[in-house]
Design an enzyme around this catalytic site. Structure first.
Site: not given
Ligand code: ASP
Length: 330
Positions: A13, A93
């Site tokens: 991200t 993640d």
């Protein structure tokens, strides 16, 4: 002499851009980092010399694989003598799996290797990308030599690489280290809690040929009321399985009134599957002897993962399998 830091950008991200399908990795982050580097004042004292290495393709870390762990480790080791520290930019993640993997796959631990990422991409208002990046660079440049190790810098915390876990999809403090004390904190100043910590031993001459096991060599199973011996057997019967991480209750407890379940574990161990037990609660530590239900698992040959996180247990098993080690070295 300014510290030399290599920034390895794997995706995540932190550098993503909006696309029609949602956020996706983008190469532009390198331009933004270059700008940050040129704007030296971001670093108040002794600005470090920064160089960058961008992966191709950049990935969302949900596509992370053990092969890429090995690549990151090899890229760091290849350049180990040219830098004083390393920063790895990574999606959140699976960041805790990669930071754990680097603790095991890297043979040299004399320099800081700092993983970070962000909850919002660099260009977004209120993004944490810039502050996490700058904090990670500062930690890589200033971590005391006596503490140098693989660590994660995120939000206000500095955490040991193989004890960190993602605890929030929303908060800026997305990671925590509930099974091991923090290495330091990020506030107005960066503080290292050096009296508590020493660095990992180095094995620079260790000449292990790493051969990653086949896909599906390691599996994860979480105990829950209703789980049966046949479910356990089905997982263990999957082709190529060589190790299983069993997320057990509390201090490593499992069902005791179902003899078939314990029998299934015994048979898996006898067939050569390493069964490693970790604890489900965030701050849980496996202590088999505390309850009879823990002794049950120990009695059929399961290995205690002690204070390992699930992420660390999985990456450690990959390392042991890749280096040809046996269950006794767990
Ligand atoms: N899906 C993203 C990734 O792990 C999430 C993030 O970076 O925060 O790459």
């Amino acid at each position: 002499m300014p510290k030399r830091i290599l920034i390895i950008y794997t995706g995540g991200t932190i550098g993503m851009k909006q696309t029609v399908n949602g956020l996706a990795p983008a190469a532009d982050l390198m331009a933004e980092i270059t700008q940050l580097i040129e704007l030296g004042p971001a670093f108040h004292e002794n600005p470090p010399q920064l160089q960058t290495l961008s992966y191709e393709p950049l990935i969302d870390s949900s596509d992370m694989t053990p092969e890429i762990w090995l690549k990151i480790a090899a890229d760091i080791e290849m350049r180990y003598d040219d830098y004083d520290g390393f920063v790895v930019l990574h999606g959140t993640d699976t960041l805790a799996y990669t930071s754990s993997a680097l603790c095991y796959f890297l043979r040299r631990h004399g320099k800081p290797v700092v993983l970070t990422g962000a909850q919002l991409p660099f260009g977004f208002p209120r993004s944490d990308a810039r502050s996490n990046l700058i904090s990670a660079i500062e930690v890589a440049a200033t971590m005391p030599v006596s503490m140098a190790q693989v660590c994660v810098v995120f939000g206000s915390r500095i955490m040991r690489g193989n004890r960190v876990t993602k605890i929030s999809a929303n908060a800026y403090d997305a990671f925590d280290s509930p099974r091991f004390p923090l290495l330091g904190s990020i506030g107005i100043d960066i503080q290292f809690f050096s009296s508590l910590h020493t660095r990992a031993p180095e094995h620079p001459d260790l000449d292990v040929r790493l051969q990653l096991p086949e896909d599906n060599a390691v599996a994860l199973l979480r105990l829950h009321p209703g789980i049966s011996a046949s479910m356990f057997r089905a997982v263990c019967a999957s082709p190529g399985l060589r190790a299983l991480v069993l997320e057990a209750y509390g201090s490593g407890n499992g069902p005791t009134r179902d003899p078939q379940f314990l029998d299934a574990v015994r048979q898996a161990v006898a067939s050569g599957v390493m069964v490693v037990v970790v604890s489900q609660p965030l701050d849980g530590v496996v202590t088999f002897e505390r309850y009879a239900s823990g002794s049950g698992l120990a009695g059929v040959g399961a290995i205690s993962g002690r204070d390992l996180t699930t992420e660390a247990a999985i990456s450690k098993l990959y390392f042991l399998l890749a280096s040809g080690a046996s269950a006794s070295s767990f």
